[in-house]
Design a protein around this motif. Structure first.
Motif, short mmCIF file in Angstrom:
data_model
loop_
_atom_site.label_atom_id
_atom_site.label_comp_id
_atom_site.label_asym_id
_atom_site.label_seq_id
_atom_site.Cartn_x
_atom_site.Cartn_y
_atom_site.Cartn_z
N VAL A 123 44.89 -5.36 44.80
CA VAL A 123 46.12 -5.55 45.57
C VAL A 123 46.18 -7.03 45.95
O VAL A 123 45.16 -7.72 45.91
N PRO A 124 47.35 -7.54 46.32
CA PRO A 124 47.43 -8.96 46.72
C PRO A 124 46.49 -9.26 47.90
O PRO A 124 46.24 -8.40 48.74
N CYS A 125 46.01 -10.49 47.93
CA CYS A 125 45.11 -10.90 49.02
C CYS A 125 45.77 -10.73 50.38
O CYS A 125 45.11 -10.36 51.34
N ALA A 177 57.79 -7.21 57.63
CA ALA A 177 58.15 -8.06 58.78
C ALA A 177 56.91 -8.61 59.48
O ALA A 177 56.91 -9.74 59.96
N SER A 178 55.86 -7.81 59.57
CA SER A 178 54.64 -8.31 60.24
C SER A 178 53.65 -8.80 59.19
O SER A 178 53.71 -8.41 58.02
N CYS A 179 52.76 -9.64 59.63
CA CYS A 179 51.76 -10.21 58.72
C CYS A 179 50.40 -10.19 59.40
O CYS A 179 50.18 -10.86 60.41
N VAL A 180 49.49 -9.40 58.83
CA VAL A 180 48.12 -9.29 59.33
C VAL A 180 47.21 -9.81 58.22
O VAL A 180 47.29 -9.34 57.08
N TYR A 181 46.36 -10.77 58.54
CA TYR A 181 45.48 -11.36 57.53
C TYR A 181 44.28 -12.01 58.22
O TYR A 181 44.21 -12.08 59.45
N TRP A 182 43.34 -12.52 57.43
CA TRP A 182 42.20 -13.25 57.95
C TRP A 182 42.61 -14.70 58.19
O TRP A 182 42.82 -15.46 57.25
N TRP A 194 37.00 -16.74 62.32
CA TRP A 194 37.89 -15.91 61.51
C TRP A 194 38.36 -14.76 62.37
O TRP A 194 37.57 -14.19 63.12
N SER A 195 39.64 -14.43 62.24
CA SER A 195 40.18 -13.32 63.02
C SER A 195 41.15 -12.51 62.17
O SER A 195 42.04 -13.07 61.52
N TRP A 196 40.98 -11.19 62.17
CA TRP A 196 41.88 -10.29 61.46
C TRP A 196 42.95 -9.84 62.44
O TRP A 196 42.66 -9.24 63.46
N GLY A 197 44.19 -10.16 62.11
CA GLY A 197 45.29 -9.75 62.97
C GLY A 197 46.53 -10.53 62.67
O GLY A 197 46.56 -11.35 61.74
N PRO A 198 47.58 -10.29 63.44
CA PRO A 198 48.81 -11.06 63.27
C PRO A 198 48.62 -12.46 63.85
O PRO A 198 48.34 -12.60 65.04
N ASP A 225 50.87 -21.06 65.72
CA ASP A 225 51.12 -21.23 67.15
C ASP A 225 50.66 -20.07 68.03
O ASP A 225 50.53 -20.21 69.24
N SER A 226 50.45 -18.90 67.45
CA SER A 226 50.08 -17.75 68.28
C SER A 226 49.34 -16.71 67.43
O SER A 226 49.29 -16.82 66.22
N GLY A 227 48.81 -15.73 68.11
CA GLY A 227 48.16 -14.63 67.41
C GLY A 227 46.82 -14.28 68.01
O GLY A 227 46.44 -14.75 69.07
#
Length: 178
Positions: A103-105, A112-117, A147-151, A155-157
């Motif tokens: 699957v894509p990285c 609409a939301s984006c969760v990644y490392w 490193w953080s997994w999340g939205p 500027d934020s997250g």
């Protein structure tokens, strides 16, 4: 009397020979440490989506290593994607993330939301979002990378917790001969 004199000399020579041997051992063992032989260390903080945090102290002999090399040497299971022009993207750490290349990285950034490392560098007591992929960033002795997994955006997250280098990489024990 002569046999007592020889015995006394022999007794005096033994400590002298021991001291010379010990001095020679220390010279060859301790020697001079060049910069190339020095052990460098960098801290790593990884925050998973459920809030679990792992830290690692990674040693390296080079003057610097890349952020992806730091992850590799940490012992964590990591999946990278090197296809972007910004350097390596981290798709998965341990069991969290996307199963690239199946699957894509950025498989959780399709709506609409984006969760990644997200990748960060600790500057004092604040995290700074990395503007480049981890393979394009040089990590030096005393640095802390996060490193953080999340939205996350620039500027934020969801940030990793601030953990100072000294709390991740304890001072190595020193050898005292006295």
């Amino acid at each position: 009397m002569r046999s007592k004199l020889i015995s006394s000399r022999h007794i005096l020579i033994i400590p002298v020979l021991f001291a010379l041997s010990l001095g020679l051992l220390l010279l060859t063992w301790g020697g001079t440490v060049s910069r190339a032989d020095a052990v460098n260390r960098a801290g790593l903080v990884v925050r998973f989506g459920d809030g679990t945090v792992l830290t690692r102290c990674v040693e390296f002999s080079e003057e610097s290593i890349t952020g992806d090399e730091l992850l590799r040497r940490s012992g964590l299971r990591v999946v990278f994607d090197y296809s972007s022009g910004m350097g390596a993207a981290v798709c998965k750490i341990e069991d969290e993330g996307c199963d690239y290349p199946a699957v894509p990285c950025f498989c959780q950034c399709m709506g609409a939301s984006c969760v990644y490392w997200a990748y960060f560098h600790l500057r004092g007591d604040q995290w700074e979002y990395s503007g480049v992929g981890c393979s394009n960033y040089q990590v030096h002795n005393g640095d802390v990378e996060g490193w953080s997994w999340g939205p996350v955006t620039a500027d934020s997250g969801t940030l990793p917790p601030v953990i100072p280098f000294a709390d991740i990489c304890q001072e190595p024990p020193t050898l005292s001969l006295i």
